[in-house]
Design a protein around this motif. Structure first.
Motif, PDB file in Angstrom:
ATOM      1  N   GLY A 167      38.773  23.454  30.251  1.00 16.47           N
ATOM      2  CA  GLY A 167      37.933  23.267  31.505  1.00 16.47           C
ATOM      3  C   GLY A 167      38.244  24.251  32.955  1.00 16.47           C
ATOM      4  N   LYS A 168      39.064  24.990  32.421  1.00 13.91           N
ATOM      5  CA  LYS A 168      40.418  25.685  33.553  1.00 13.91           C
ATOM      6  C   LYS A 168      39.418  26.423  33.880  1.00 13.91           C
ATOM      7  CE  LYS A 168      44.360  29.236  33.041  1.00 13.91           C
ATOM      8  NZ  LYS A 168      45.007  30.074  32.320  1.00 13.91           N
ATOM      9  N   ALA A 169      40.014  27.014  34.974  1.00 12.68           N
ATOM     10  CA  ALA A 169      38.790  28.037  36.625  1.00 12.68           C
ATOM     11  C   ALA A 169      39.251  28.931  36.208  1.00 12.68           C
ATOM     12  CB  ALA A 169      39.479  27.204  37.798  1.00 12.68           C
ATOM     13  N   PRO A 170      38.657  29.754  35.922  1.00 14.85           N
ATOM     14  CA  PRO A 170      38.255  31.864  35.774  1.00 14.85           C
ATOM     15  C   PRO A 170      39.421  32.345  36.851  1.00 14.85           C
ATOM     16  CG  PRO A 170      36.254  31.405  35.512  1.00 14.85           C
ATOM     17  CD  PRO A 170      36.654  29.542  35.616  1.00 14.85           C
ATOM     18  N   GLU A 171      40.276  33.270  37.284  1.00 16.27           N
ATOM     19  CA  GLU A 171      40.792  33.860  37.498  1.00 16.27           C
ATOM     20  C   GLU A 171      39.678  34.746  38.604  1.00 16.27           C
ATOM     21  OE1 GLU A 171      44.778  34.850  37.128  1.00 16.27           O
ATOM     22  OE2 GLU A 171      45.333  32.516  37.275  1.00 16.27           O
ATOM     23  N   TRP A 172      39.939  35.027  39.784  1.00 16.81           N
ATOM     24  CA  TRP A 172      39.463  36.641  40.255  1.00 16.81           C
ATOM     25  C   TRP A 172      40.639  37.461  40.096  1.00 16.81           C
ATOM     26  CZ3 TRP A 172      34.452  36.590  40.962  1.00 16.81           C
ATOM     27  CH2 TRP A 172      33.346  35.322  40.510  1.00 16.81           C
ATOM     28  N   THR A 173      40.857  39.042  38.866  1.00 16.51           N
ATOM     29  CA  THR A 173      41.669  39.628  38.860  1.00 16.51           C
ATOM     30  C   THR A 173      41.781  40.667  40.507  1.00 16.51           C
ATOM     31  OG1 THR A 173      39.545  41.269  37.559  1.00 16.51           O
ATOM     32  CG2 THR A 173      41.933  39.327  36.254  1.00 16.51           C
ATOM     33  N   GLN A 174      42.325  41.719  40.300  1.00 12.83           N
ATOM     34  CA  GLN A 174      42.284  42.232  40.991  1.00 12.83           C
ATOM     35  C   GLN A 174      41.663  43.553  40.959  1.00 12.83           C
ATOM     36  OE1 GLN A 174      44.327  42.615  43.955  1.00 12.83           O
ATOM     37  NE2 GLN A 174      42.968  44.426  44.859  1.00 12.83           N
ATOM     38  N   ARG A 175      40.608  43.561  40.346  1.00 11.25           N
ATOM     39  CA  ARG A 175      40.018  44.370  39.681  1.00 11.25           C
ATOM     40  C   ARG A 175      38.140  43.815  40.573  1.00 11.25           C
ATOM     41  NH1 ARG A 175      35.633  43.743  36.133  1.00 11.25           N
ATOM     42  NH2 ARG A 175      34.719  45.882  35.769  1.00 11.25           N
ATOM     43  N   ASP A 176      38.350  42.999  39.788  1.00 10.43           N
ATOM     44  CA  ASP A 176      37.139  42.408  40.034  1.00 10.43           C
ATOM     45  C   ASP A 176      37.064  41.696  42.707  1.00 10.43           C
ATOM     46  OD1 ASP A 176      36.328  40.670  37.977  1.00 10.43           O
ATOM     47  OD2 ASP A 176      37.883  39.213  37.814  1.00 10.43           O
ATOM     48  N   ARG A 177      38.227  41.444  42.710  1.00  7.97           N
ATOM     49  CA  ARG A 177      38.110  41.643  44.263  1.00  7.97           C
ATOM     50  C   ARG A 177      37.981  42.624  45.002  1.00  7.97           C
ATOM     51  NH1 ARG A 177      41.327  36.996  46.158  1.00  7.97           N
ATOM     52  NH2 ARG A 177      42.236  36.405  44.629  1.00  7.97           N
ATOM     53  N   GLU A 178      38.721  43.820  43.579  1.00  8.34           N
ATOM     54  CA  GLU A 178      37.867  45.614  44.598  1.00  8.34           C
ATOM     55  C   GLU A 178      36.350  45.563  44.079  1.00  8.34           C
ATOM     56  OE1 GLU A 178      40.333  48.283  42.459  1.00  8.34           O
ATOM     57  OE2 GLU A 178      42.031  47.437  43.502  1.00  8.34           O
ATOM     58  N   LEU A 179      35.595  45.324  43.085  1.00 10.57           N
ATOM     59  CA  LEU A 179      33.714  45.697  43.447  1.00 10.57           C
ATOM     60  C   LEU A 179      33.462  44.193  43.900  1.00 10.57           C
ATOM     61  CD1 LEU A 179      32.398  46.406  41.028  1.00 10.57           C
ATOM     62  CD2 LEU A 179      32.527  44.412  39.564  1.00 10.57           C
ATOM     63  N   LEU A 180      34.383  43.728  44.621  1.00  8.84           N
ATOM     64  CA  LEU A 180      33.153  42.399  45.533  1.00  8.84           C
ATOM     65  C   LEU A 180      33.457  42.873  46.485  1.00  8.84           C
ATOM     66  CD1 LEU A 180      34.579  38.741  44.126  1.00  8.84           C
ATOM     67  CD2 LEU A 180      31.964  39.918  43.049  1.00  8.84           C
ATOM     68  N   GLN A 181      34.191  43.768  46.543  1.00  4.74           N
ATOM     69  CA  GLN A 181      34.858  44.185  48.122  1.00  4.74           C
ATOM     70  C   GLN A 181      33.686  45.357  48.797  1.00  4.74           C
ATOM     71  OE1 GLN A 181      36.786  42.733  50.218  1.00  4.74           O
ATOM     72  NE2 GLN A 181      35.729  43.906  52.420  1.00  4.74           N
ATOM     73  N   ALA A 182      33.913  46.665  47.159  1.00  2.00           N
ATOM     74  CA  ALA A 182      32.907  47.575  47.617  1.00  2.00           C
ATOM     75  C   ALA A 182      31.068  47.424  47.090  1.00  2.00           C
ATOM     76  CB  ALA A 182      33.432  48.322  45.919  1.00  2.00           C
ATOM     77  N   LEU A 183      31.316  46.509  47.165  1.00  2.00           N
ATOM     78  CA  LEU A 183      29.384  45.359  46.319  1.00  2.00           C
ATOM     79  C   LEU A 183      28.692  44.585  47.930  1.00  2.00           C
ATOM     80  CD1 LEU A 183      29.617  44.134  43.022  1.00  2.00           C
ATOM     81  CD2 LEU A 183      28.402  46.027  43.592  1.00  2.00           C
ATOM     82  N   SER A 184      29.701  44.776  48.596  1.00  2.00           N
ATOM     83  CA  SER A 184      29.653  43.823  49.949  1.00  2.00           C
ATOM     84  C   SER A 184      29.460  44.873  50.591  1.00  2.00           C
ATOM     85  CB  SER A 184      31.046  42.834  49.818  1.00  2.00           C
ATOM     86  OG  SER A 184      32.181  43.347  50.148  1.00  2.00           O
ATOM     87  N   HIS A 185      30.046  46.190  50.701  1.00  3.62           N
ATOM     88  CA  HIS A 185      30.144  46.455  51.565  1.00  3.62           C
ATOM     89  C   HIS A 185      28.464  47.321  51.236  1.00  3.62           C
ATOM     90  CE1 HIS A 185      30.426  50.065  54.446  1.00  3.62           C
ATOM     91  NE2 HIS A 185      30.373  51.106  53.590  1.00  3.62           N
TER      92      HIS A 185
END
Length: 653
Positions: free
Chosen positions: A367-385
């Motif tokens: 039941g461990k919460a998966p982490e959001w990596t720096q790659r994930d954050r950069e991808l999410l930022q670009a997609l939100s834009h």
């Protein structure tokens, strides 16, 4: 050149060639430990890599004939190599050479110095003391015991750096005491230098691949967003692609311009109002990427998330400058992780000390919460834009389309108004032309007969009476034309009043029949009345005017055959309605102009006006009178020479 120098040169050549030939880091690491063990002639060489928390893992290993136990894949806690030792490795690139027989690590002075293993040596001391002092210290007793129980009598440790940070260690163990000479250390250091280059290359390659993958995902999703298709359809696919690209378990898109949210995968049981309340409490323009149970802002909603496996969430505000366009939300389910620590049970007695070193050997986290990596954050930022830009573009497109449609509608209205004005102008011109003729004819006739009477141009009383009757008929005709025009003006001005009373229909219709009896006999046209209603509540004067106008038209345009007036109740009508119809067997009406005949001044083509005369106001007056009485009227004809039926309904109340 001596044998040792040849071995050194061959090793360097093989390592350099391997690094140049392969981009697979694991293959390079495996080759390195194998070549290094062969060169050093020791029993085991391994590569020990640090993670972000300081824990270590053996990721490559080479052992000679099972003389030492395998540690490949095992994890070691951060305390196994304390922080001050890691700092010393990083600062001085110190190579630790342990001689268990002498109980020393490169001991060059008799004074005992602080040990990294006992906690006596602090990180600040490592940074402050001269390296010549720090590099000369005794082996910690615990370290001696640790290596001895594993069957190790000597070891050599060389740090591996990346961007001035400690990436890992190259460690050599030998079951017997072994001396290490300066040339050997320099060669091994050169090998490690080559290995550091390979690690940097692999890191750069990984970054390039991740960037290429990220850009491919962004381009793919952007391509979907900016297609000519409706954005509602594109968002469904885009959300699925975002969930898959980020390794999420589900997601949702909530846009302010769209009433419905797009969802994908498992969702927490939150209402739209609860989502609005939650989103309103978050930073307006910054992403929120958290673990659900560690963010106080999610505390009121934990029960909704508890019924799902969702443990991590990323909320992306979609905005343009300070205007919020909506939110993109991605969920990640809990995961189970397994890590094998050094100390797991094994029959090899040489693992006794590692087993005693750690309380937890086989670690399983559920039941461990998966982490959001720096790659994930950069991808999410670009997609939100890209999402925000696509939504803004769609909004601008919708507004532009609405404005274009509005302009087109206004243009159509103006065009219709222009055509109506032109038609009205034409009709009025036709009306003035025909009306002036209609007025001039009876007026001229009246004046002519009056002049004859005034000047006495008659021979006998019979001729005098004829002149008087002719003048009277012309005056009546003129009066009728003027009355029609005045009726239209009065109706248009809203001054036409309706006085309803109970009317007996049979005697009322009999009087109208008498008015047209002469026309029926003289023109040999059969006139019949069929009435199924005894009484009606209506204005008898207006009803008489309508029927007389309709019958006058019927006689005007019928040369032979019959004219029939029918009155019957309209079944199942609410309120009660009475149906009147006047049918003839006359010239009929072209279906294309049937609806236009109820417009003012419309009378058909010019030849008809010249042949039959009139002002074209009869049907218009009938329509206005019927509507004033609360009814409706229409005309039916199958075409020219097929007769005509005019029907109107009046309420019986």
């Amino acid at each position: 050149m001596d044998k040792l120098s040849l071995n050194q040169l061959n090793l360097l050549n093989r390592m350099t060639s391997r690094i140049r030939q392969s981009l697979d880091l694991q293959e390079i690491l495996d080759t390195t430990v194998k070549e290094a063990r062969s060169f050093l002639r020791t029993d085991r060489v391994k590569i020990y890599k640090f993670d972000s928390e300081g824990n270590g893992q053996v990721i490559a290993e080479s052992i000679y004939k099972n003389r030492l136990p395998s540690l490949l894949g095992l994890h070691f806690p951060a305390g196994d190599i304390p922080p001050q030792a890691r700092e010393l490795f990083c600062q001085a690139r110190v190579r630790s050479i342990v001689n268990l027989e002498a109980q020393q690590i490169r001991l060059s002075e008799p004074d005992r110095l602080p040990s990294t293993a006992t906690g006596e040596l602090k990180i600040a001391q490592v940074r402050q003391h001269p390296l010549s002092i720090l590099l000369q210290r005794p082996v910690d007793p615990c370290h001696v015991e640790y290596l001895t129980l594993m069957g190790v009598q000597s070891s050599l440790v060389v740090p591996i750096l990346q961007d001035r940070s400690l990436w890992g260690l190259l460690i050599s163990h030998n079951a017997r005491t072994k001396k290490v000479f300066g040339n050997t250390l320099r060669v091994l250091q050169t090998v490690v230098n080559q290995l550091e280059i390979a690690i940097s290359q692999s890191h750069l390659l990984t970054q390039v691949k991740e960037k290429a993958d990220r850009e491919m995902i962004i381009n793919q999703i952007a391509g979907l967003l900016y297609t000519p298709a409706e954005i509602e359809q594109a968002l469904e696919i885009v959300l699925q692609e975002m969930v898959q690209a980020t390794g999420s378990s589900g997601g949702r898109l909530c846009l302010r311009d769209l009433a419905n949210c797009h969802t994908c995968g498992a969702q927490p049981d939150l209402s739209m109002q609860e989502w609005d309340e939650l989103l309103a409490r978050l930073p307006p323009t910054e992403p929120t990427i958290v673990q659900i149970d560690r963010a106080p802002i999610f505390a009121p909603y934990l029960s909704a998330f508890a019924e799902t496996s969702i443990r991590a969430i990323a909320i992306l505000p979609l905005h343009y400058q300070q205007e919020i366009l909506g939110h993109g939300i991605l969920f990640r389910n809990a995961i189970d992780s397994e890590r094998v620590w050094a100390g797991y049970w094994e029959q090899d007695e040489r693992q006794q000390r590692p087993r005693q070193s750690f309380e937890e050997w086989h670690e399983i986290q559920k039941g461990k919460a998966p982490e959001w990596t720096q790659r994930d954050r950069e991808l999410l930022q670009a997609l939100s834009h890209h999402l925000a830009m696509a939504i803004l573009q769609d909004r601008l497109y919708r507004r532009e389309r609405e404005q274009r449609l509005l302009v087109e509608m206004r243009n159509r209205e103006l065009d219709t108004a222009r055509k109506i004005a032109e038609e009205a102008s034409r009709l009025k011109s036709d009306f003035l032309s025909s009306t002036s003729h209609e007025l001039r004819t009876p007026l001229a006739s009246t004046l002519t007969y009056l002049k004859l009477l005034k000047e006495g141009f008659y021979d006998n009383p019979v001729e005098l009476k004829e002149y008087i009757e002719a003048a009277h008929l012309s005056a009546e005709h003129l009066t009728q034309i003027i009355n029609d025009i005045l009726d239209i003006a009065k109706i248009e001005a809203g001054r036409m009043q309706v006085d309803k009373e109970r009317l007996d229909l049979p005697p009322f219709l009999a009087k109208i029949h008498d008015l047209f009896r002469a026309d029926s006999v003289n023109r040999n046209i059969n006139l019949t009345f069929e009435c199924e209603v005894d009484r009606i509540w209506t204005d008898d004067n207006r009803l008489r005017q309508v029927l007389i106008n309709l019958l006058s038209n019927a006689f005007k345009f019928t040369e032979r055959g019959e004219i029939c007036v029918r009155v019957a109740p309209l079944l199942d009508a609410d309120p009660p309605m009475i149906r009147f119809s006047v049918s003839d067997t006359g010239i009929g009406v072209d279906p294309k102009v049937q609806k236009l005949l109820f417009e003012a001044f419309v009378q058909g083509e010019g030849s008809m006006r010249r042949r039959y005369g009139g002002t074209g106001l009869g049907l218009t007056i009938c329509k206005k009178l019927v509507e004033v009485m609360g009814g409706e009227i229409w005309l039916e004809s199958e075409g020219k020479n097929c007769g005509t039926t005019v029907t109107f309904l009046l309420p019986d109340l």
